[in-house]
Design a protein around this motif. Structure first.
Motif, PDB file in Angstrom:
ATOM      1  N   LYS A  42       0.873  -1.181   0.000  1.00 39.83           N
ATOM      2  CA  LYS A  42       0.000   0.000   0.000  1.00 39.83           C
ATOM      3  C   LYS A  42       0.906   1.226   0.000  1.00 39.83           C
ATOM      4  CE  LYS A  42      -4.396   1.270   2.031  1.00 39.83           C
ATOM      5  NZ  LYS A  42      -5.572   0.640   2.630  1.00 39.83           N
ATOM      6  N   LEU A  43       0.614   2.216  -0.824  1.00 39.37           N
ATOM      7  CA  LEU A  43       1.433   3.431  -0.877  1.00 39.37           C
ATOM      8  C   LEU A  43       0.511   4.638  -1.046  1.00 39.37           C
ATOM      9  CD1 LEU A  43       4.379   2.393  -3.223  1.00 39.37           C
ATOM     10  CD2 LEU A  43       4.645   3.203  -0.886  1.00 39.37           C
ATOM     11  N   ASP A  44       0.693   5.663  -0.230  1.00 41.35           N
ATOM     12  CA  ASP A  44      -0.144   6.875  -0.324  1.00 41.35           C
ATOM     13  C   ASP A  44      -1.630   6.507  -0.326  1.00 41.35           C
ATOM     14  OD1 ASP A  44       2.262   8.164  -0.572  1.00 41.35           O
ATOM     15  OD2 ASP A  44       2.164   8.287  -2.757  1.00 41.35           O
ATOM     16  N   GLY A  45      -1.978   5.511   0.461  1.00 39.97           N
ATOM     17  CA  GLY A  45      -3.392   5.121   0.544  1.00 39.97           C
ATOM     18  C   GLY A  45      -3.890   4.313  -0.641  1.00 39.97           C
ATOM     19  N   ILE A  46      -2.981   4.010  -1.565  1.00 39.29           N
ATOM     20  CA  ILE A  46      -3.412   3.250  -2.758  1.00 39.29           C
ATOM     21  C   ILE A  46      -2.994   1.780  -2.603  1.00 39.29           C
ATOM     22  CG2 ILE A  46      -3.133   3.001  -5.273  1.00 39.29           C
ATOM     23  CD1 ILE A  46      -2.421   6.058  -5.264  1.00 39.29           C
ATOM     24  N   ASP A  47      -3.935   0.870  -2.816  1.00 41.76           N
ATOM     25  CA  ASP A  47      -3.612  -0.557  -2.807  1.00 41.76           C
ATOM     26  C   ASP A  47      -2.851  -0.903  -4.081  1.00 41.76           C
ATOM     27  OD1 ASP A  47      -4.565  -1.690  -0.427  1.00 41.76           O
ATOM     28  OD2 ASP A  47      -6.635  -1.515  -1.149  1.00 41.76           O
ATOM     29  N   ILE A  48      -1.671  -1.492  -3.897  1.00 39.23           N
ATOM     30  CA  ILE A  48      -0.866  -1.867  -5.057  1.00 39.23           C
ATOM     31  C   ILE A  48      -1.419  -3.180  -5.638  1.00 39.23           C
ATOM     32  CG2 ILE A  48       1.451  -2.482  -5.843  1.00 39.23           C
ATOM     33  CD1 ILE A  48       0.971   0.475  -4.840  1.00 39.23           C
ATOM     34  N   GLY A  49      -1.554  -3.210  -6.959  1.00 41.00           N
ATOM     35  CA  GLY A  49      -2.093  -4.415  -7.606  1.00 41.00           C
ATOM     36  C   GLY A  49      -1.054  -5.197  -8.404  1.00 41.00           C
ATOM     37  N   ALA A  50       0.003  -4.485  -8.841  1.00 41.09           N
ATOM     38  CA  ALA A  50       1.010  -5.146  -9.683  1.00 41.09           C
ATOM     39  C   ALA A  50       2.321  -4.360  -9.627  1.00 41.09           C
ATOM     40  CB  ALA A  50       0.511  -5.218 -11.128  1.00 41.09           C
ATOM     41  N   TYR A  51       3.379  -5.026 -10.009  1.00 43.57           N
ATOM     42  CA  TYR A  51       4.708  -4.406  -9.978  1.00 43.57           C
ATOM     43  C   TYR A  51       5.459  -4.698 -11.277  1.00 43.57           C
ATOM     44  CZ  TYR A  51       3.645  -5.231  -5.012  1.00 43.57           C
ATOM     45  OH  TYR A  51       3.027  -5.315  -3.788  1.00 43.57           O
ATOM     46  N   LEU A  52       6.305  -3.758 -11.636  1.00 39.99           N
ATOM     47  CA  LEU A  52       7.382  -4.077 -12.576  1.00 39.99           C
ATOM     48  C   LEU A  52       8.664  -4.208 -11.761  1.00 39.99           C
ATOM     49  CD1 LEU A  52       6.957  -1.701 -15.680  1.00 39.99           C
ATOM     50  CD2 LEU A  52       6.458  -4.156 -15.548  1.00 39.99           C
ATOM     51  N   LEU A  53       9.476  -5.180 -12.134  1.00 35.92           N
ATOM     52  CA  LEU A  53      10.814  -5.293 -11.565  1.00 35.92           C
ATOM     53  C   LEU A  53      11.772  -5.164 -12.749  1.00 35.92           C
ATOM     54  CD1 LEU A  53      12.814  -5.871  -9.301  1.00 35.92           C
ATOM     55  CD2 LEU A  53      12.329  -8.310  -9.549  1.00 35.92           C
ATOM     56  N   VAL A  54      12.587  -4.113 -12.703  1.00 38.30           N
ATOM     57  CA  VAL A  54      13.402  -3.765 -13.868  1.00 38.30           C
ATOM     58  C   VAL A  54      14.873  -3.721 -13.466  1.00 38.30           C
ATOM     59  CG1 VAL A  54      13.664  -2.105 -15.753  1.00 38.30           C
ATOM     60  CG2 VAL A  54      11.509  -2.226 -14.509  1.00 38.30           C
ATOM     61  N   THR A  55      15.730  -4.243 -14.300  1.00 37.90           N
ATOM     62  CA  THR A  55      17.171  -4.084 -14.073  1.00 37.90           C
ATOM     63  C   THR A  55      17.796  -3.416 -15.296  1.00 37.90           C
ATOM     64  OG1 THR A  55      17.323  -6.003 -12.620  1.00 37.90           O
ATOM     65  CG2 THR A  55      19.360  -5.302 -13.666  1.00 37.90           C
ATOM     66  N   PHE A  56      18.638  -2.442 -15.029  1.00 36.81           N
ATOM     67  CA  PHE A  56      19.446  -1.828 -16.087  1.00 36.81           C
ATOM     68  C   PHE A  56      20.910  -2.170 -15.839  1.00 36.81           C
ATOM     69  CE2 PHE A  56      15.687   0.929 -15.974  1.00 36.81           C
ATOM     70  CZ  PHE A  56      15.359   0.980 -17.324  1.00 36.81           C
ATOM     71  N   ASP A  57      21.696  -2.311 -16.899  1.00 36.07           N
ATOM     72  CA  ASP A  57      23.129  -2.476 -16.700  1.00 36.07           C
ATOM     73  C   ASP A  57      23.886  -1.397 -17.468  1.00 36.07           C
ATOM     74  OD1 ASP A  57      23.133  -3.356 -19.370  1.00 36.07           O
ATOM     75  OD2 ASP A  57      23.190  -5.465 -18.805  1.00 36.07           O
ATOM     76  N   GLY A  58      25.127  -1.171 -17.048  1.00 37.49           N
ATOM     77  CA  GLY A  58      25.919  -0.133 -17.699  1.00 37.49           C
ATOM     78  C   GLY A  58      27.344  -0.142 -17.199  1.00 37.49           C
ATOM     79  N   ASP A  59      28.106   0.863 -17.627  1.00 36.11           N
ATOM     80  CA  ASP A  59      29.536   0.873 -17.323  1.00 36.11           C
ATOM     81  C   ASP A  59      29.874   1.539 -15.996  1.00 36.11           C
ATOM     82  OD1 ASP A  59      30.353  -0.580 -19.421  1.00 36.11           O
ATOM     83  OD2 ASP A  59      30.877   1.122 -20.701  1.00 36.11           O
ATOM     84  N   ASN A  60      28.993   2.430 -15.508  1.00 46.32           N
ATOM     85  CA  ASN A  60      29.279   3.071 -14.219  1.00 46.32           C
ATOM     86  C   ASN A  60      27.976   3.558 -13.585  1.00 46.32           C
ATOM     87  OD1 ASN A  60      28.718   5.835 -15.278  1.00 46.32           O
ATOM     88  ND2 ASN A  60      30.492   5.326 -16.565  1.00 46.32           N
ATOM     89  N   MET A  61      28.028   3.872 -12.280  1.00 45.23           N
ATOM     90  CA  MET A  61      26.815   4.226 -11.547  1.00 45.23           C
ATOM     91  C   MET A  61      26.236   5.565 -12.010  1.00 45.23           C
ATOM     92  SD  MET A  61      25.726   1.706  -9.916  1.00 45.23           S
ATOM     93  CE  MET A  61      24.386   2.379  -8.913  1.00 45.23           C
ATOM     94  N   GLU A  62      27.097   6.475 -12.460  1.00 48.78           N
ATOM     95  CA  GLU A  62      26.566   7.762 -12.947  1.00 48.78           C
ATOM     96  C   GLU A  62      25.616   7.509 -14.121  1.00 48.78           C
ATOM     97  OE1 GLU A  62      30.235   7.430 -12.630  1.00 48.78           O
ATOM     98  OE2 GLU A  62      29.589   7.815 -10.579  1.00 48.78           O
ATOM     99  N   GLU A  63      26.073   6.670 -15.041  1.00 47.33           N
ATOM    100  CA  GLU A  63      25.248   6.315 -16.199  1.00 47.33           C
ATOM    101  C   GLU A  63      23.918   5.706 -15.735  1.00 47.33           C
ATOM    102  OE1 GLU A  63      27.273   3.525 -18.783  1.00 47.33           O
ATOM    103  OE2 GLU A  63      25.429   3.062 -19.863  1.00 47.33           O
ATOM    104  N   LEU A  64      24.002   4.823 -14.745  1.00 44.24           N
ATOM    105  CA  LEU A  64      22.787   4.135 -14.286  1.00 44.24           C
ATOM    106  C   LEU A  64      21.863   5.082 -13.527  1.00 44.24           C
ATOM    107  CD1 LEU A  64      24.131   0.610 -13.283  1.00 44.24           C
ATOM    108  CD2 LEU A  64      22.869   1.286 -15.328  1.00 44.24           C
ATOM    109  N   GLU A  65      22.455   6.050 -12.827  1.00 44.17           N
ATOM    110  CA  GLU A  65      21.601   7.033 -12.138  1.00 44.17           C
ATOM    111  C   GLU A  65      20.841   7.888 -13.156  1.00 44.17           C
ATOM    112  OE1 GLU A  65      24.429   8.775  -9.423  1.00 44.17           O
ATOM    113  OE2 GLU A  65      24.456   6.878  -8.285  1.00 44.17           O
TER     114      GLU A  65
END
Lengths: 475, 475
Positions: A279-302
């Motif tokens: 539950k977030l901000d009073g909203i019942d969560i019904g589904a999620y995305l789980l996403v992964t990104f890859d890259g050469d450094n954390m700045e790029e990923l941020e």
């Protein structure tokens, strides 16, 4: 009985086998019952007469040759983690346990390939490649399958959305044909137009055309950093609608999974750890995305995370939770990786469907599937690969009679396979046809395609001894 | 004569054809001689009895069905740009000119595919996709081939090093089988484990298993910017040795071509324009890399250029010339794109070889090939795809008797194909086997693989009417 066409595994033949691979031949009472089924026992059991621990390509060829001459079924088996009964000896015969050929033979870092025996486990190659600064991109949920098994089902997995399926990483293979001949297909090259692609025909043929004994697999330089995002939505429709937007924004997630709340809860119960917000901000969560990104450094990923956040908030995401430490990433993915085990732990009777539909049909298709739940006594649970439309749908029951369950499931499956075809999809994204899905394949593929598949089987295996009664050819 | 096994194209049959596709049937004197050969006339000529302009899948099916019933050869032909004689009617019969089915049927931007008729030219799709903000990544040198032809040879091209070959972009196809049946293979999905991959078997089968009439092809969001680098080296060895270093540095060039000085000079003579430096800092240039990177903005590409420069200077590059404007990029690539035309313009007798070898074998292999030049009366010219090991080697003569040329070339080819196999390579990277390379395929693939290929041909085409006498099956 159909199997009467096959010869008997005589004591004399067993002695011949023992001469070829001394100490590696197991018979009758000596065979562990684990060999009688795969991870989906509902597709039947079958006891091989003999189990042979694979040693070398040449030894396998010698054994297959004897079986060819004596008309004995031969069933190649990896780690037995399949979900369609493909590695079950339904007509008895000689099972060849490939998991014993488990050596990583070497990396070629100038051509970016690794040579392995077919019984190497995915997890072992993944870890070993990482130590070399390399990545073997295919990442099916089941990490303890053999690579030969992965190739035999063209296994896809989490990273298919960015990196493609197992097919895209097979450069060459050594195969023992049902005649006992040894052939090589492919080469350490990425481009070829050298006759019919027998290599690509072998990929996904589920051990019915030849026994894969060695593989040359493409690897890539390992990405230096990854970041994972848990993105909660109020409902599945909004969640799925985000998927094409990532690509249009030139974002290339390494993995892009959707999950409904119910299955996440089951998984968290199984693991005894809660990571996904309900539950977030009073909203019942019904589904999620789980996403992964890859890259050469954390700045790029941020920077990518910032861009991805803009995309998802525009599509109605409730929040973006960032997992940027090894521990947080592990927790986020642990829930996803345990879905099947969590379902198995809570379920006595289980059947599954592994359709793949166009990405923009996922929400519509799952809404349809969910709408059928009231018609049956079992529960429906689903999760899957949002980036590629491959859906894992489970029929789960604890208090049903097995015969009634099977009857209801057969009805349900027929309907949802038909619907998948109507949505422009296919019968299986990555688990294969094996023994359990043969009727659905025949319904789907049509007469001409089935005639061609059967003809191809006859060309490779004129005596029908290799993994008989699977994929396209009923005996 | 072998062709006596085939039926005659009677006036009655021609009338039947005309009823199916009025105004689209051409016979005898009415057939342009361009249809008698492809771009490599040394592989023989052949006149079809009839040329039919393709209109629809259903019409093609009706015509093929008539040919099946009457035992008449059917030869599908795209734009006739092939280099192995695959689209030549060596046994007469009915040629189906697919280039007339040239409509782009529509984009599906949520699933990132485009549906096309098989006769659409590569160049037309490339330009049209660009207008949609999309890219169709395969980029073979010949831009005016049909997409059906590209699929039939698994064409690779310049961008294969980053984006893969045509195979990787074929999601689904409609096929007319040699029986006249219409089948669909694949779907708008990226993952599949749904029986034997007939889709992948069709790809690269050079019009011998079925006639591809429609294609669903993957497209990707177009990269926003590109930059090209001309990198001169003193010699080919240093030049080629750079290639794996790019990948280890996580650089992903979109294209990575090598070229020897002599062929660049020929091309510049042909174009009347000089772009590639011949001498720098007193050093004679012997070879060049031509590299393209793509990305989202010029800052990113400038950073990549800097990183790439470090890599190449460490490997002995003499300079890095940056082509960052459309005009400069066009000039740099014009030379590369005109190699074949430049050779053709200067050459009376021509034969070619299209082997693919592991990337780290390129320099060794080409040194061997060059060392043979003194043994023959023709000149050897070569260029190719450094990123994927696909080499185009040309035997060129102006003052030789054709019979002597053919005899010498046959000897030369035998040696260099054998050497390619020794280096772990394959007979053809992208041009295919067709008619001209059948003996080399048979020598290379071995008895068992050839038996399987022939068996597959029989399964698809029991009467051997479709594009007879090509790839694996001599009549």
């Amino acid at each position: 009985m159909q199997e009467s066409k096959y010869g008997k595994v005589t004591p004399e033949l067993i002695e011949e086998f023992k001469k070829i691979v001394p100490g590696k031949v197991h018979v009758n009472g000596d065979i562990n019952e684990d060999y009688f089924h795969d991870e989906m026992p509902i597709y039947g059991k079958g006891a091989p007469d003999v189990v042979v621990e694979a040693t070398t390509t040449e030894d396998i060829a010698s054994i297959v040759k004897l079986c060819y001459e004596n008309n004995i079924p031969v069933i190649p088996r990896g780690a037995g983690t399949g979900l369609t009964g493909a590695a079950v000896a339904i007509y008895g015969g000689v099972m060849i346990d490939m998991s014993k050929m488990n050596k990583i033979l070497g990396y070629d870092k100038e051509n970016f390939v690794v040579k392995v025996q077919a019984g190497v486990l995915l997890n072992d190659l993944a870890e070993d490649a990482q130590k070399q600064g390399l990545m073997y991109p295919p990442d099916p949920g089941e990490k303890f399958a053999t690579l030969g098994g992965n190739v035999s089902t063209n296994a896809g997995g989490m990273r298919a959305v960015k990196y493609g399926c197992t097919r895209d990483y097979v450069r060459a293979m050594t195969v023992v044909l049902p005649t006992g001949e040894i052939v090589k297909m492919g080469a350490t090259v990425s481009k070829t137009s050298t006759g019919y692609s027998l290599l690509n025909l072998m990929i996904g043929s589920e051990g019915t055309l030849g026994i894969i004994t060695e593989l040359t697999l493409k690897v890539i330089p390992a990405p230096k950093e990854t970041i994972s995002l848990i993105i909660p939505y109020e409902n599945l429709e909004d969640c799925i609608a985000t998927v094409p937007k990532f690509f249009m924004a030139h974002l290339q997630p390494q993995a892009l999974e959707f999950m409904e709340k119910e299955i996440v809860l089951a998984s968290e119960r199984y693991l005894g750890k809660s990571v996904f917000p309900q539950k977030l901000d009073g909203i019942d969560i019904g589904a999620y995305l789980l996403v992964t990104f890859d890259g050469d450094n954390m700045e790029e990923l941020e920077a990518i995370t910032e861009q991805a956040s803009e995309v998802v908030f525009e599509q109605g995401a409730i929040d973006v939770l960032v997992a940027d430490t090894p521990a947080k990433k592990k927790d986020a993915w642990a829930a996803r990786s345990s879905f099947l085990e969590a379902i198995e732990a809570e379920t006595k009777l289980l059947d599954e469907c592994d359709v793949v539909v166009p990405v923009n049909q996922i929400a519509k298709y799952l809404t349809f599937v969910k709408s059928l739940e009231d018609d049956y006594d079992f529960k429906i649970k689903s999760f899957g690969h949002a980036g590629d439309g491959n859906l894992h749908i489970y029929a789960c029951a604890n208090d049903m009679d097995e015969a009634v369950f099977k009857k209801q499931v057969a009805d349900f499956m027929k309907i949802i396979y038909k619907k998948a075809a109507e949505c422009g999809g296919l019968i299986s994204g990555e688990h294969g046809i094996g023994y359990g899905k043969m009727d659905y394949l025949a319904d789907f593929a049509g007469e001409a395609n089935m005639r061609i598949m059967k003809g191809i089987k006859e060309v490779f295996d004129p005596k029908m001894i290799l993994n008989p009664g699977k994929v396209c050819y009923k005996l």
